[in-house]
Design a protein around this motif. Structure first.
Motif, mmCIF file in Angstrom:
data_model
loop_
_atom_site.group_PDB
_atom_site.id
_atom_site.type_symbol
_atom_site.label_atom_id
_atom_site.label_comp_id
_atom_site.label_asym_id
_atom_site.label_seq_id
_atom_site.Cartn_x
_atom_site.Cartn_y
_atom_site.Cartn_z
ATOM 1 N N GLY A 158 41.418 39.566 39.815
ATOM 2 C CA GLY A 158 41.729 40.723 39.579
ATOM 3 C C GLY A 158 42.371 40.960 38.674
ATOM 4 O O GLY A 158 42.563 40.175 37.817
ATOM 5 N N GLY A 159 42.539 42.048 39.216
ATOM 6 C CA GLY A 159 43.121 43.046 37.811
ATOM 7 C C GLY A 159 43.844 44.432 37.930
ATOM 8 O O GLY A 159 43.384 45.202 39.248
ATOM 9 N N TRP A 160 43.758 45.446 36.957
ATOM 10 C CA TRP A 160 44.477 46.177 37.170
ATOM 11 C C TRP A 160 42.812 47.046 37.522
ATOM 12 O O TRP A 160 41.517 47.278 36.856
ATOM 13 C CB TRP A 160 45.116 47.366 35.744
ATOM 14 N N VAL A 161 42.490 48.639 37.301
ATOM 15 C CA VAL A 161 41.151 49.177 37.919
ATOM 16 C C VAL A 161 41.525 50.035 36.748
ATOM 17 O O VAL A 161 42.172 51.184 36.566
ATOM 18 C CB VAL A 161 41.489 50.107 39.540
ATOM 19 N N ASP A 162 40.314 50.183 36.349
ATOM 20 C CA ASP A 162 40.285 50.967 35.346
ATOM 21 C C ASP A 162 40.105 52.379 35.263
ATOM 22 O O ASP A 162 39.295 52.793 36.361
ATOM 23 C CB ASP A 162 38.892 50.490 34.045
#
Length: 129
Positions: free
Chosen positions: A20-24
């Protein structure tokens, strides 16, 4: 998920987390899920079901100076394979009773248990905070 196991990736510091990660800003949540799983775990997936949308500070420490919503998505693997990269050094599937040391700032045992419950549910309803 595969069988009764969840996909986790090992980070450079040795702890494990769900991909997962930050949504652009220029992509949708679904597109970002596909991108993050590919980048973290090397797998091609479809984003199938929103499991939950959570207020991060109610479930993960440390508390950030800014508010973050976490979106948990159930995915299906369609292909691909893991390749070591700048963020992750390994990927593996784990049963609920064999979880490794988690990156608890990213995901907790409670959150992983919720994902298992959603996977096994025949009629999961998205949890919304």
């Amino acid at each position: 998920m595969r069988g009764n196991k969840i996909l986790l990736v090992q980070e450079n510091n040795g702890s494990w987390s769900m991909p997962g990660g930050w949504v652009d800003v220029d992509v949708s949540v679904g597109e970002n899920v596909v991108k993050e799983v590919k980048g973290d775990a090397g797998l091609d997936v479809t984003a199938d079901l929103v499991i939950a949308i959570q207020d991060r500070e109610k479930h993960n420490l440390p508390i950030y100076a800014y508010k973050v919503c976490k979106v948990f998505v159930l995915c299906s693997v369609t292909g691909g394979s893991f390749e070591k990269n700048i963020e992750t050094v390994e990927s593996r599937y784990f049963g609920m009773d064999e979880l490794p040391q988690l990156a608890t700032e990213k995901n907790s045992e409670e959150q992983i248990r919720m994902c298992f419950e959603a996977y096994h549910s025949g009629n999961w309803k998205t949890l919304l905070e």
